[in-house]
Design a protein around this motif. Structure first.
Motif, PDB file in Angstrom:
ATOM      1  N   VAL A   2      -5.120   5.837  -0.479  1.00 57.54           N
ATOM      2  CA  VAL A   2      -4.596   4.597  -0.435  1.00 57.54           C
ATOM      3  C   VAL A   2      -4.533   4.168  -2.163  1.00 57.54           C
ATOM      4  O   VAL A   2      -5.222   3.331  -2.611  1.00 57.54           O
ATOM      5  CB  VAL A   2      -4.569   3.583   0.320  1.00 57.54           C
ATOM      6  CG1 VAL A   2      -4.356   2.756   0.724  1.00 57.54           C
ATOM      7  CG2 VAL A   2      -5.317   4.114   2.249  1.00 57.54           C
ATOM      8  N   MET A  34      -3.540   0.505  -4.078  1.00 51.06           N
ATOM      9  CA  MET A  34      -2.767  -0.706  -4.385  1.00 51.06           C
ATOM     10  C   MET A  34      -1.946  -0.893  -4.659  1.00 51.06           C
ATOM     11  O   MET A  34      -1.606  -0.261  -6.078  1.00 51.06           O
ATOM     12  CB  MET A  34      -3.788  -1.666  -3.435  1.00 51.06           C
ATOM     13  CG  MET A  34      -5.278  -2.056  -3.320  1.00 51.06           C
ATOM     14  SD  MET A  34      -5.118  -1.469  -1.113  1.00 51.06           S
ATOM     15  CE  MET A  34      -4.542  -2.968  -1.555  1.00 51.06           C
ATOM     16  N   GLU A  70       1.057  -1.404   0.007  1.00 44.72           N
ATOM     17  CA  GLU A  70       0.033  -0.162  -0.009  1.00 44.72           C
ATOM     18  C   GLU A  70       0.783   1.535   0.321  1.00 44.72           C
ATOM     19  O   GLU A  70       1.653   1.478   0.271  1.00 44.72           O
ATOM     20  CB  GLU A  70      -1.347  -0.282   1.165  1.00 44.72           C
ATOM     21  CG  GLU A  70      -1.547  -1.175   1.335  1.00 44.72           C
ATOM     22  CD  GLU A  70      -3.148  -1.167   2.702  1.00 44.72           C
ATOM     23  OE1 GLU A  70      -4.025  -1.812   2.687  1.00 44.72           O
ATOM     24  OE2 GLU A  70      -2.702  -0.266   3.465  1.00 44.72           O
ATOM     25  N   ARG A  74       0.014   4.877   0.563  1.00 41.16           N
ATOM     26  CA  ARG A  74      -0.947   5.098   1.648  1.00 41.16           C
ATOM     27  C   ARG A  74      -0.095   7.241   1.751  1.00 41.16           C
ATOM     28  O   ARG A  74       0.499   7.606   2.569  1.00 41.16           O
ATOM     29  CB  ARG A  74      -1.441   5.433   3.215  1.00 41.16           C
ATOM     30  CG  ARG A  74      -1.238   3.875   3.442  1.00 41.16           C
ATOM     31  CD  ARG A  74      -0.995   3.408   4.780  1.00 41.16           C
ATOM     32  NE  ARG A  74      -1.324   1.806   4.760  1.00 41.16           N
ATOM     33  CZ  ARG A  74      -0.574   1.130   5.535  1.00 41.16           C
ATOM     34  NH1 ARG A  74      -0.354   1.329   6.536  1.00 41.16           N
ATOM     35  NH2 ARG A  74      -1.000  -0.564   5.696  1.00 41.16           N
ATOM     36  N   LYS A 125     -11.110  -2.408  -1.159  1.00 38.32           N
ATOM     37  CA  LYS A 125      -9.518  -2.408  -1.405  1.00 38.32           C
ATOM     38  C   LYS A 125      -8.914  -4.221  -2.476  1.00 38.32           C
ATOM     39  O   LYS A 125      -7.904  -3.943  -2.835  1.00 38.32           O
ATOM     40  CB  LYS A 125      -8.715  -2.677   0.075  1.00 38.32           C
ATOM     41  CG  LYS A 125      -8.312  -1.125   0.286  1.00 38.32           C
ATOM     42  CD  LYS A 125      -7.628  -1.561   1.689  1.00 38.32           C
ATOM     43  CE  LYS A 125      -6.801  -0.044   2.282  1.00 38.32           C
ATOM     44  NZ  LYS A 125      -6.501   0.176   3.372  1.00 38.32           N
ATOM     45  N   MET A 180      -7.363  -3.459  -5.721  1.00 36.48           N
ATOM     46  CA  MET A 180      -5.532  -4.623  -5.677  1.00 36.48           C
ATOM     47  C   MET A 180      -5.984  -5.737  -7.233  1.00 36.48           C
ATOM     48  O   MET A 180      -4.601  -5.375  -7.784  1.00 36.48           O
ATOM     49  CB  MET A 180      -5.662  -5.375  -4.154  1.00 36.48           C
ATOM     50  CG  MET A 180      -4.340  -5.923  -4.671  1.00 36.48           C
ATOM     51  SD  MET A 180      -2.407  -5.631  -4.670  1.00 36.48           S
ATOM     52  CE  MET A 180      -2.307  -4.949  -2.620  1.00 36.48           C
TER      53      MET A 180
END
Length: 405
Positions: free
Chosen positions: A267, A269, A252, A254, A363, A367
């Protein structure tokens, strides 16, 4: 019916002259001229000074007199209202400054500075000294005309900011006239050239472009460009990226609100391909501070990534890789909900109601999407002439990586 004219006001000899509805011009033997409004309050006459003719025009005096008369008719003390500053003669520049101070409390520093600087540059020289209540469509057109076709995006923002100032003034009682209509402003200006947006590398060409860049010298700017492509991030966010924002275990990145255009934290991925670029940057530069520092240890310059594009013989923009990503997602990943790539780009998605119910940051889906994107971007093989060099670089990096563990 009004009895005074601007010429009469200018040439009047000592005495008191009525304009109608209680408004008077008073000229003293010294030549000084001032405005007086006579109203009834609780059965008694009040004479209310509205200011000097040097500071208050005939139109402004009539406007103030009209508002104060309404207050008196309601039984309120018009003098007290005037003295409390509720009835003010405010110029556009004053209104813009006050709007900047108040509205800017809810803006980012960048937005506030752009609001003020654009008005100071394009509007205040022409409209700054005019009373905010008197500004009409024709005057706004005169301010926008010089930049409307030359700088279309800036001109539209300036138009919006002018209307913000007028609306702010109206809410405070400094303007009684309705705001100019957008349709009237559009009809009075030339048709703007069609926006071309940011030119982008067509996504089918991207794997070949990336493969060619991958075997070149891994300079800070080139690695930053590769990371920009793999994350579909804005170049400014990449240039400001630091190692304390990265969690390699969770894969990640951030980003704090302070480096985001939206002013909201976000965030990213990271695909394994993006992680590989980070590991190479760690070996070549450092694992502290900026991920992609310049050779002087400072943040890369704004044009450093664009220079990589020019050296590669490309005319497209770095920002355009975000469009490449979005086009790829739309055409090659139609099974993925549209909000997933939008969230990956840090765009706001959904209506207010949808946002209220959408509590997930998606997420897992993001991803997978970024992993598929990384696989696509890196799918082309480097040219044969560069294969040996690439293999040598990878061997050196692998050896250094083992030394770090």
């Amino acid at each position: 019916m009004a009895n005074l004219t601007s010429l009469k006001v200018k040439n009047a000899r000592p005495g008191t002259y009525g304009d109608g509805k209680g408004l008077y011009l008073r000229v003293k033997p010294s030549g000084s001229r001032s405005w007086i409004l006579r109203v009834q309050h609780q059965g008694r006459r009040q004479d209310i000074g509205l200011g000097s003719v040097d500071d208050v025009s005939l139109a402004e005096a009539r406007d103030s007199a009209s508002r104060l008369r309404r207050i008196a008719r309601l039984g309120d003390d018009a003098i007290a209202e005037r003295d409390r500053g509720k009835i003010r003669i405010v110029t556009f520049q004053e209104a813009a400054d006050l709007a900047y101070t108040e509205l800017g409390k809810g803006w980012s520093e960048k937005t506030a500075l752009q609001f003020r600087s654009s008005l100071d540059l394009h509007v205040v020289p022409l409209l700054g000294r005019k009373r905010v209540g008197d500004i009409e469509t024709a005057q706004i057109l005169a301010a926008l005309g010089p930049i409307w076709t030359a700088k279309p995006q800036i001109a539209r923002k300036v138009r919006h900011r002018i209307l913000q100032v007028l609306a702010f003034a109206k809410s405070h009682g400094w303007r009684t006239a309705p705001l100019p209509e957008l349709a009237d402003l559009s009809r009075g200006l030339a048709k703007q050239p069609k926006s071309k947006g940011y030119s982008a590398v067509p996504f089918p060409e991207l794997p070949g472009f990336y493969a060619a860049e991958r075997v070149k010298d891994a300079s800070p700017a080139r690695l930053a460009l590769m990371f920009t492509i793999l994350t579909a991030a804005r170049s400014g966010e990449v240039r400001k990226a630091t190692w304390n924002q990265i969690d390699l275990k969770a894969r990640e990145w951030r980003r704090a609100a302070s480096i985001m255009k939206s002013g909201e934290p976000h965030v990213v991925m990271l695909s394994q391909h993006a992680v590989d670029v980070l590991k190479l940057a760690r070996v070549r530069f450092s694992d502290e501070g900026l991920i992609f520092p310049s050779f002087h240890g400072k943040m890369l310059a704004d044009m450093s990534l664009s220079k990589m594009m020019k050296l590669a013989g490309r005319s497209e923009t770095v920002h355009g890789f975000r469009s490449s990503f979005r086009d790829w997602a739309a055409e090659k990943m139609p099974h993925v909900p549209a909000m997933v790539p939008e969230m990956a780009l840090a765009h706001s998605v959904g209506t207010a109601v949808e946002k209220a119910y959408l509590r997930s940051d998606l997420k897992v889906l993001r991803m997978q999407l970024m992993s598929d994107w990384g696989a696509f971007v890196t799918s082309a093989s480097p040219k044969t002439t560069s294969a040996n060099r690439a293999g040598k670089n990878q061997t050196i990096v692998a050896a250094k990586e083992r030394g770090l563990k």
